[in-house]
Write a protein that holds these residues in place. Structure first.
Motif, PDB file in Angstrom:
ATOM      1  N   LEU A 116      -8.476   7.509 -11.704  1.00 52.54           N
ATOM      2  CA  LEU A 116      -8.267   8.669 -11.121  1.00 52.54           C
ATOM      3  C   LEU A 116      -9.054   8.940  -9.906  1.00 52.54           C
ATOM      4  O   LEU A 116      -8.788   9.473  -8.722  1.00 52.54           O
ATOM      5  CB  LEU A 116      -8.326   9.696 -12.069  1.00 52.54           C
ATOM      6  N   GLY A 117     -10.547   8.757 -10.068  1.00 53.63           N
ATOM      7  CA  GLY A 117     -11.253   8.855  -8.902  1.00 53.63           C
ATOM      8  C   GLY A 117     -11.161   8.178  -7.768  1.00 53.63           C
ATOM      9  O   GLY A 117     -11.286   8.609  -6.571  1.00 53.63           O
ATOM     10  N   SER A 118     -10.563   6.881  -8.226  1.00 56.10           N
ATOM     11  CA  SER A 118     -10.328   6.146  -7.057  1.00 56.10           C
ATOM     12  C   SER A 118      -8.959   6.526  -5.898  1.00 56.10           C
ATOM     13  O   SER A 118      -9.092   6.556  -4.748  1.00 56.10           O
ATOM     14  CB  SER A 118     -10.112   4.740  -7.250  1.00 56.10           C
ATOM     15  N   LEU A 119      -8.179   7.104  -6.651  1.00 58.04           N
ATOM     16  CA  LEU A 119      -7.053   7.573  -6.092  1.00 58.04           C
ATOM     17  C   LEU A 119      -7.404   8.875  -5.193  1.00 58.04           C
ATOM     18  O   LEU A 119      -7.076   8.968  -4.095  1.00 58.04           O
ATOM     19  CB  LEU A 119      -5.811   7.920  -7.141  1.00 58.04           C
ATOM     20  N   ASP A 120      -8.228   9.717  -5.552  1.00 53.55           N
ATOM     21  CA  ASP A 120      -8.725  10.819  -5.111  1.00 53.55           C
ATOM     22  C   ASP A 120      -9.556  10.510  -3.695  1.00 53.55           C
ATOM     23  O   ASP A 120      -9.349  11.047  -2.879  1.00 53.55           O
ATOM     24  CB  ASP A 120      -9.377  11.682  -6.015  1.00 53.55           C
ATOM     25  N   GLY A 121     -10.257   9.390  -4.159  1.00 54.15           N
ATOM     26  CA  GLY A 121     -11.263   8.882  -2.884  1.00 54.15           C
ATOM     27  C   GLY A 121     -10.435   8.362  -1.776  1.00 54.15           C
ATOM     28  O   GLY A 121     -10.625   8.647  -0.793  1.00 54.15           O
ATOM     29  N   PHE A 122      -9.367   7.616  -2.054  1.00 57.26           N
ATOM     30  CA  PHE A 122      -8.517   7.264  -0.871  1.00 57.26           C
ATOM     31  C   PHE A 122      -7.904   8.074  -0.382  1.00 57.26           C
ATOM     32  O   PHE A 122      -7.823   8.048   1.017  1.00 57.26           O
ATOM     33  CB  PHE A 122      -7.665   6.062  -1.512  1.00 57.26           C
ATOM     34  N   ASP A 123      -7.455   9.163  -1.124  1.00 55.58           N
ATOM     35  CA  ASP A 123      -6.687  10.307  -0.357  1.00 55.58           C
ATOM     36  C   ASP A 123      -7.805  11.289   0.466  1.00 55.58           C
ATOM     37  O   ASP A 123      -7.226  11.707   1.601  1.00 55.58           O
ATOM     38  CB  ASP A 123      -6.183  11.390  -1.433  1.00 55.58           C
ATOM     39  N   ARG A 124      -8.779  11.305   0.002  1.00 53.79           N
ATOM     40  CA  ARG A 124      -9.748  11.882   0.859  1.00 53.79           C
ATOM     41  C   ARG A 124     -10.251  11.256   2.202  1.00 53.79           C
ATOM     42  O   ARG A 124     -10.455  11.742   3.179  1.00 53.79           O
ATOM     43  CB  ARG A 124     -11.086  12.334   0.277  1.00 53.79           C
ATOM     44  N   LEU A 125     -10.396   9.836   2.013  1.00 56.06           N
ATOM     45  CA  LEU A 125     -10.876   9.156   3.161  1.00 56.06           C
ATOM     46  C   LEU A 125      -9.791   8.957   4.325  1.00 56.06           C
ATOM     47  O   LEU A 125     -10.078   8.753   5.484  1.00 56.06           O
ATOM     48  CB  LEU A 125     -11.191   7.411   2.809  1.00 56.06           C
ATOM     49  N   THR A 126      -8.421   8.587   3.892  1.00 58.16           N
ATOM     50  CA  THR A 126      -7.540   8.596   4.852  1.00 58.16           C
ATOM     51  C   THR A 126      -6.086   8.863   4.455  1.00 58.16           C
ATOM     52  O   THR A 126      -5.691   8.861   3.337  1.00 58.16           O
ATOM     53  CB  THR A 126      -7.173   7.049   5.458  1.00 58.16           C
ATOM     54  N   ARG A 127      -5.280   9.618   5.212  1.00 59.40           N
ATOM     55  CA  ARG A 127      -3.790   9.922   5.176  1.00 59.40           C
ATOM     56  C   ARG A 127      -2.888   8.733   5.814  1.00 59.40           C
ATOM     57  O   ARG A 127      -1.592   8.803   6.135  1.00 59.40           O
ATOM     58  CB  ARG A 127      -3.503  11.100   5.701  1.00 59.40           C
ATOM     59  N   SER A 128      -3.418   7.846   6.383  1.00 58.65           N
ATOM     60  CA  SER A 128      -2.699   6.737   6.941  1.00 58.65           C
ATOM     61  C   SER A 128      -1.988   6.104   6.187  1.00 58.65           C
ATOM     62  O   SER A 128      -1.962   5.987   4.918  1.00 58.65           O
ATOM     63  CB  SER A 128      -3.728   5.780   7.619  1.00 58.65           C
ATOM     64  N   LYS A 129      -0.581   5.446   6.541  1.00 56.66           N
ATOM     65  CA  LYS A 129       0.341   5.026   5.727  1.00 56.66           C
ATOM     66  C   LYS A 129       0.205   3.525   5.536  1.00 56.66           C
ATOM     67  O   LYS A 129       0.953   2.833   4.959  1.00 56.66           O
ATOM     68  CB  LYS A 129       1.778   5.180   6.554  1.00 56.66           C
ATOM     69  N   TRP A 130      -0.732   2.867   6.240  1.00 56.99           N
ATOM     70  CA  TRP A 130      -1.317   1.687   5.899  1.00 56.99           C
ATOM     71  C   TRP A 130      -2.776   1.373   5.541  1.00 56.99           C
ATOM     72  O   TRP A 130      -2.939   0.328   5.332  1.00 56.99           O
ATOM     73  CB  TRP A 130      -0.814   0.850   7.160  1.00 56.99           C
ATOM     74  N   LEU A 131      -3.727   2.167   6.210  1.00 56.76           N
ATOM     75  CA  LEU A 131      -5.046   1.658   6.544  1.00 56.76           C
ATOM     76  C   LEU A 131      -5.558   1.581   5.011  1.00 56.76           C
ATOM     77  O   LEU A 131      -6.350   0.562   4.900  1.00 56.76           O
ATOM     78  CB  LEU A 131      -5.794   2.780   7.005  1.00 56.76           C
ATOM     79  N   GLY A 132      -5.331   2.432   4.149  1.00 54.92           N
ATOM     80  CA  GLY A 132      -5.970   2.391   2.689  1.00 54.92           C
ATOM     81  C   GLY A 132      -5.672   0.814   2.185  1.00 54.92           C
ATOM     82  O   GLY A 132      -6.318   0.162   1.344  1.00 54.92           O
ATOM     83  N   GLY A 133      -3.997   0.318   2.318  1.00 52.90           N
ATOM     84  CA  GLY A 133      -3.739  -0.828   1.796  1.00 52.90           C
ATOM     85  C   GLY A 133      -4.438  -2.021   2.575  1.00 52.90           C
ATOM     86  O   GLY A 133      -4.767  -2.870   1.654  1.00 52.90           O
ATOM     87  N   ALA A 134      -4.746  -1.990   3.740  1.00 56.77           N
ATOM     88  CA  ALA A 134      -5.316  -2.935   4.470  1.00 56.77           C
ATOM     89  C   ALA A 134      -6.933  -2.914   4.098  1.00 56.77           C
ATOM     90  O   ALA A 134      -7.321  -4.220   3.923  1.00 56.77           O
ATOM     91  CB  ALA A 134      -5.208  -2.664   5.966  1.00 56.77           C
ATOM     92  N   VAL A 135      -7.555  -2.014   3.746  1.00 56.02           N
ATOM     93  CA  VAL A 135      -8.753  -2.030   3.271  1.00 56.02           C
ATOM     94  C   VAL A 135      -8.886  -2.684   2.119  1.00 56.02           C
ATOM     95  O   VAL A 135      -9.884  -3.704   1.769  1.00 56.02           O
ATOM     96  CB  VAL A 135      -9.474  -0.643   3.396  1.00 56.02           C
ATOM     97  N   ALA A 136      -7.988  -2.147   1.030  1.00 51.60           N
ATOM     98  CA  ALA A 136      -8.036  -2.641  -0.096  1.00 51.60           C
ATOM     99  C   ALA A 136      -7.752  -4.412  -0.258  1.00 51.60           C
ATOM    100  O   ALA A 136      -8.241  -5.159  -1.078  1.00 51.60           O
ATOM    101  CB  ALA A 136      -6.830  -2.149  -1.233  1.00 51.60           C
TER     102      ALA A 136
END
Length: 441
Positions: A262-282
């Motif tokens: 749950l913390g990871s989901l919240d962290g990604f939401d805070r870091l970026t709202r991009s439609k693709w950037l979070g997935g590219a980082v992961a």
């Protein structure tokens, strides 16, 4: 118009009461749901196996910096593209999809199967096939549920009735049955996790759909258990205290897993709202892991096989356990299509094997087969995270074909359940559903 007299005539003449008539009418629909879900699940399973083999064979022959660039580029591209598809085309396809099915069955949201099925299938193959540390089982359950609604539309089942929800539940169970070759676990998962209660109609529909889906999967993919333990001896009664201890430790790890996810989901939401950037980082992070050790990325089936076979060196077990934990948090947290079933089973297998070797080091006579605790670790951690002990026990028995592991599995799974109950940790899918509802409000 149906009258009391006609109802009475139905009961006397046919031996069927109203509930039995409903069950009789749902049988052919549930059978079709199982067949469709089995085809979808088998196609998804084969597509992922093809993608993973292609990734490992094509990139495994590279060396040095070209290899690093290829692994990380593929991971970033797959993660970014998969996340973009989900957020742009079908947001409900994010994650495993099981919390979304729960919300549908509770009447809190709708299921749009026409867009969900293609997006979940393609985005899942791209992301997981590209190396993200995610599982195919959760997506298969959601696609199975979507198949159930699709069949309900084919048969023109009335909206607002319980029959549509029963077919969605049956499809979800059929998806799990086909994913693991485990029809009983598919049925129990529906009753224990999705429905939370027992009704004859849902039971009959889920049972028939799970069995028919399993038959289709065995014909298309193969009929062997997921894990092969023919040579592993049965555990003795003297090892039950150790099974209980492993269950207690798995319960603690399950609580930590849920909080971190749950913390990871919240962290990604805070870091970026991009439609693709979070997935590219992961994907980039997963690419680094794949470059280091190919089997460290992806669903992790090979890693679990090696753990159960005792083929992993003891010295690297802690590193593998930590690495897979971090990768799971990172890849699931980005929000793309993929589940936690397979990652948590890999963590359970690695943790159980580490526990077994630790006890064997202290007392070799007490631990003749450390790898047997990898099986218990999978069942116990599944129970701790999902809070579905019956599903966990039956799932492990069906996946391994080792029915003589039933007693130690009961001990470890119930101990893990007790720890999470005592600590007040809610089931992960309930927490994910509630989080989604809060974000949507």
């Amino acid at each position: 118009m149906t009258t009391p007299e006609s109802n009475a005539a139905t009961e006397v003449g046919s031996g069927l009461n109203e509930e039995e008539v409903r069950r009789r009418h749902i049988l052919p629909k549930a059978l079709v749901v199982g067949l469709v879900a089995g085809v979808v699940a088998s196609a998804f399973r084969l597509a992922l196996a093809w993608a993973e083999d292609l990734r490992n064979h094509q990139l495994g022959g590279l060396h040095g910096w070209p290899s690093f660039a290829a692994w990380t580029s593929l991971g970033a591209l797959a993660g970014g593209l998969g996340l973009w598809m989900v957020r742009r085309l079908a947001p409900e396809a994010a994650g495993s999809g099981i919390p979304h099915l729960q919300a549908v069955l509770l009447g809190k949201t709708r299921l749009h199967w026409k867009r969900l099925l293609p997006v979940k299938f393609i985005a899942g193959v791209i992301g997981i096939g590209g190396g993200l540390t995610l599982g195919r089982e959760g997506p298969t359950v959601q696609m199975g549920g979507a198949s159930g609604l699709m069949v309900a539309d084919w048969f023109r089942v009335k909206a607002g009735g319980g029959e549509r929800k029963a077919l969605i539940s049956a499809g979800a169970g059929a998806g799990l049955a086909a994913a693991f070759n485990s029809p009983l676990a598919g049925m129990i998962f529906v009753l224990e996790e999705l429905q939370g209660n027992f009704t004859p109609v849902v039971f009959v529909a889920a049972f028939l759909a799970s069995v028919s889906s399993d038959v289709v999967s065995r014909l298309l993919v193969g009929d062997k258990p997921v894990f092969h333990l023919e040579a592993m001896p049965a555990m003795s009664v003297n090892e039950l205290p150790l099974a209980l201890l492993l269950g207690l430790l798995a319960g603690l790890l399950g609580v930590v897993f849920n909080k971190c996810l749950l913390g990871s989901l919240d962290g990604f939401d805070r870091l970026t709202r991009s439609k693709w950037l979070g997935g590219a980082v992961a994907g980039f992070v997963a690419g680094i892991a794949g470059w280091t050790m190919p089997h460290l990325s992806g669903g992790g089936g090979t890693l679990a096989d090696q753990a159960i076979a005792g083929e992993i060196a003891v010295g690297i077990l802690p590193l593998l356990l930590i690495a897979r934990f971090v990768l799971t948090m990172t890849c699931y947290g980005c929000g793309t299509a993929g589940g936690i079933f397979a990652p948590l089973l890999v963590l359970g297998a690695l943790g159980g094997l580490l526990f077994g070797h630790g006890i064997a080091h202290l007392s070799p006579a007490w631990m003749p087969n450390p790898e047997s605790f990898a099986v218990l670790g999978m069942g116990a951690l599944f129970t701790a995270i999902v809070r579905a002990p019956l599903t966990g026990i039956v799932l492990m028995v069906e996946m391994t074909g080792k029915y003589d592991f039933m007693l130690p599995l009961l001990a470890s799974c119930l101990a893990a359940y007790g720890v999470t109950e005592w600590l007040g940790s809610a089931p992960i899918y309930d927490q994910l559903r509630q989080r989604a509802e809060r974000n949507a409000a």
